[in-house]
Design an enzyme around this catalytic site. Sequence first.
Site, PDB file in Angstrom:
ATOM      1  N   HIS A 282       0.908  -0.880  -0.266  1.00  0.00           N
ATOM      2  CA  HIS A 282      -0.363   0.156  -0.189  1.00  0.00           C
ATOM      3  C   HIS A 282       0.751   1.145   0.131  1.00  0.00           C
ATOM      4  O   HIS A 282       1.446   1.731   1.610  1.00  0.00           O
ATOM      5  CB  HIS A 282      -0.694  -0.094   1.284  1.00  0.00           C
ATOM      6  CG  HIS A 282      -1.478   1.608   1.474  1.00  0.00           C
ATOM      7  ND1 HIS A 282      -2.861   0.956   1.881  1.00  0.00           N
ATOM      8  CD2 HIS A 282      -1.987   2.170   0.471  1.00  0.00           C
ATOM      9  CE1 HIS A 282      -3.932   1.998   1.765  1.00  0.00           C
ATOM     10  NE2 HIS A 282      -3.067   2.981   0.578  1.00  0.00           N
TER      11      HIS A 282
ATOM     12  N   HIS B 171       1.145   5.149  -1.908  1.00  0.00           N
ATOM     13  CA  HIS B 171       1.476   5.816  -3.376  1.00  0.00           C
ATOM     14  C   HIS B 171       2.421   6.235  -4.055  1.00  0.00           C
ATOM     15  O   HIS B 171       2.956   7.269  -3.007  1.00  0.00           O
ATOM     16  CB  HIS B 171       0.126   6.714  -3.200  1.00  0.00           C
ATOM     17  CG  HIS B 171      -1.237   6.268  -2.479  1.00  0.00           C
ATOM     18  ND1 HIS B 171      -2.752   5.959  -3.646  1.00  0.00           N
ATOM     19  CD2 HIS B 171      -1.634   5.815  -1.227  1.00  0.00           C
ATOM     20  CE1 HIS B 171      -3.429   5.558  -2.918  1.00  0.00           C
ATOM     21  NE2 HIS B 171      -2.955   5.091  -1.265  1.00  0.00           N
TER      22      HIS B 171
ATOM     23  N   HIS C 242      -9.566   1.351  -1.434  1.00  0.00           N
ATOM     24  CA  HIS C 242      -9.249   2.168  -0.173  1.00  0.00           C
ATOM     25  C   HIS C 242     -10.353   1.295   0.334  1.00  0.00           C
ATOM     26  O   HIS C 242     -11.689   2.057  -0.452  1.00  0.00           O
ATOM     27  CB  HIS C 242      -9.188   3.138  -0.113  1.00  0.00           C
ATOM     28  CG  HIS C 242      -7.453   3.073  -0.158  1.00  0.00           C
ATOM     29  ND1 HIS C 242      -6.658   3.038  -1.179  1.00  0.00           N
ATOM     30  CD2 HIS C 242      -6.619   4.223   0.320  1.00  0.00           C
ATOM     31  CE1 HIS C 242      -5.273   3.156  -1.301  1.00  0.00           C
ATOM     32  NE2 HIS C 242      -5.324   4.001  -0.452  1.00  0.00           N
TER      33      HIS C 242
ATOM     34  N   GLU D 148     -11.367   3.476   5.966  1.00  0.00           N
ATOM     35  CA  GLU D 148     -10.703   4.864   6.194  1.00  0.00           C
ATOM     36  C   GLU D 148     -11.351   4.968   7.122  1.00  0.00           C
ATOM     37  O   GLU D 148     -10.498   4.853   8.240  1.00  0.00           O
ATOM     38  CB  GLU D 148      -9.483   4.792   4.996  1.00  0.00           C
ATOM     39  CG  GLU D 148      -8.499   5.632   5.642  1.00  0.00           C
ATOM     40  CD  GLU D 148      -7.699   6.355   4.747  1.00  0.00           C
ATOM     41  OE1 GLU D 148      -7.724   6.605   3.524  1.00  0.00           O
ATOM     42  OE2 GLU D 148      -6.540   7.227   4.760  1.00  0.00           O
TER      43      GLU D 148
ATOM     44  N   ASP E 242       1.816   4.234   3.457  1.00  0.00           N
ATOM     45  CA  ASP E 242       0.986   4.887   2.045  1.00  0.00           C
ATOM     46  C   ASP E 242       1.741   5.799   1.649  1.00  0.00           C
ATOM     47  O   ASP E 242       1.398   5.622   0.176  1.00  0.00           O
ATOM     48  CB  ASP E 242       0.708   5.418   3.652  1.00  0.00           C
ATOM     49  CG  ASP E 242      -1.067   6.096   2.512  1.00  0.00           C
ATOM     50  OD1 ASP E 242      -1.719   5.481   1.741  1.00  0.00           O
ATOM     51  OD2 ASP E 242      -2.178   5.763   3.340  1.00  0.00           O
ATOM     52  N   ASP E 243       2.018   7.182   2.155  1.00  0.00           N
ATOM     53  CA  ASP E 243       2.464   8.511   1.097  1.00  0.00           C
ATOM     54  C   ASP E 243       3.447   8.864   2.355  1.00  0.00           C
ATOM     55  O   ASP E 243       3.653  10.043   2.902  1.00  0.00           O
ATOM     56  CB  ASP E 243       1.831   9.256   1.687  1.00  0.00           C
ATOM     57  CG  ASP E 243       0.352   9.021   1.125  1.00  0.00           C
ATOM     58  OD1 ASP E 243       0.114   8.793  -0.669  1.00  0.00           O
ATOM     59  OD2 ASP E 243      -1.159   9.151   0.841  1.00  0.00           O
TER      60      ASP E 243
HETATM   61  N1  HPA Z   1      -6.285   7.295   1.644  1.00  0.00           N
HETATM   62  C1  HPA Z   1      -7.443   7.814   0.108  1.00  0.00           C
HETATM   63  N2  HPA Z   1      -6.561   8.612  -0.773  1.00  0.00           N
HETATM   64  C2  HPA Z   1      -4.868   8.051  -0.518  1.00  0.00           C
HETATM   65  C3  HPA Z   1      -4.936   8.562   0.784  1.00  0.00           C
HETATM   66  C4  HPA Z   1      -5.399   7.406   1.410  1.00  0.00           C
HETATM   67  O1  HPA Z   1      -4.309   6.967   2.522  1.00  0.00           O
HETATM   68  N3  HPA Z   1      -3.272   7.811  -0.212  1.00  0.00           N
HETATM   69  C5  HPA Z   1      -2.653   8.679  -0.854  1.00  0.00           C
HETATM   70  N4  HPA Z   1      -4.180   8.742  -1.389  1.00  0.00           N
HETATM   71 ZN    ZN Z   2      -3.949   5.050   0.672  1.00  0.00          ZN
END
Ligand code: HPA
Ligand code: ZN
Length: 335
Positions: A14, A16, A194, A197, A275-276
């Site tokens: 996971h 991006h 996703h 969350e 994630d990011d």
């Molecule tokens: N959630 C939803 N969209 C996203 C995320 C995330 O954690 N990171 C980058 N786009």
């Molecule tokens: Zn994500």
Amino acid sequence: MKEFIQSLPKIELHLHIEGTLEPELMLELAERNNVRIPFNSIAEIKNAYNFHNLQSFLDIYFQGADVLINEQDFFDLTWAYLLRCQEDNVLHTEVFFDPQAHTERGICFDIVVNGIHRALVKATTELGISSKLIMCFLRHLDEESAFKALESAHVHKDKIIAVGLDSTEVGNPVGKFERVFKQAIEQGFLTVAHAGEEGPAHNIHDALNLLQVSRIDHGVRCSEDENLVKQLITERIPLTVCPLSNIKLNVFEHMELHNIVTLLRRGVCVTINSDDPAYFGGYMTDNFLAVNDAHSLSKTELAQFTFNAIDASFISKSEKKQLKMLTQRYLDLHQ
Ligand code: HPA
Ligand code: ZN
């Protein structure tokens, strides 16, 4: 334990790629491409990373992506991430990209895919890191835009293993993309999404039932529905959990309250991911360390995150077997 975690074989599921844009590279690309950004220094950029929920992050994330223009930019971005993978002993990574974040501002789909793909191929031979590429649809945009992205992906079918769904969860129900996902499945793409969350557990049900996903990205709000947790365990449906992301975006108040370890101990196929990482303050090792600091895990439990990720990945059976052997050997050697 720090050294054990640092060198533990890891699999990332996971991530991006646009979320790996470090402030240094953002400034460099802004200058190289003559793109105006509202920041003059690394400190100013980092100051802006004060998120209170998913949307406040997404606004900054899409703004950052504006500096990516040429194929070389997408290559440089991806290559920098892969070098970080090497540091953290990430052996395999399944990378998301958001084509609509780029095509919406006039960048050609092919430029995006080709730049990312070239770096992924180079990492296979030069770094020994294997990878898959997953195209995400932005759920705040409409179905028609997603269909266009799917159409553009057709000639790159050999480079893209799956489609996913990201961006604003609340207010954009999974059902909006049921037809797009159906067509993607018919074309031979695997699917992920996703869900759970910021949105309720019900969104996880919908992703499983309407989009036929192989795994759920995040999914931490499953705990609100005991029957769903039981289903995740018995059907071994993986969750790609992102601990530091969840704290930065206030999904949990602090790491001690995060449910990933409870889920692990109950037998849910949970995995740790970044994630990011450029925005949330940590790559894979940092995420493992943060979970361990708050929850004190055994080495066997920490390695279980890797075993789960191997099971949840889109690699072949023989590749899974090889990675499991390697991870087991590491664990046996360091017990
Ligand atoms: N959630 C939803 N969209 C996203 C995320 C995330 O954690 N990171 C980058 N786009
Ligand atoms: Zn994500």
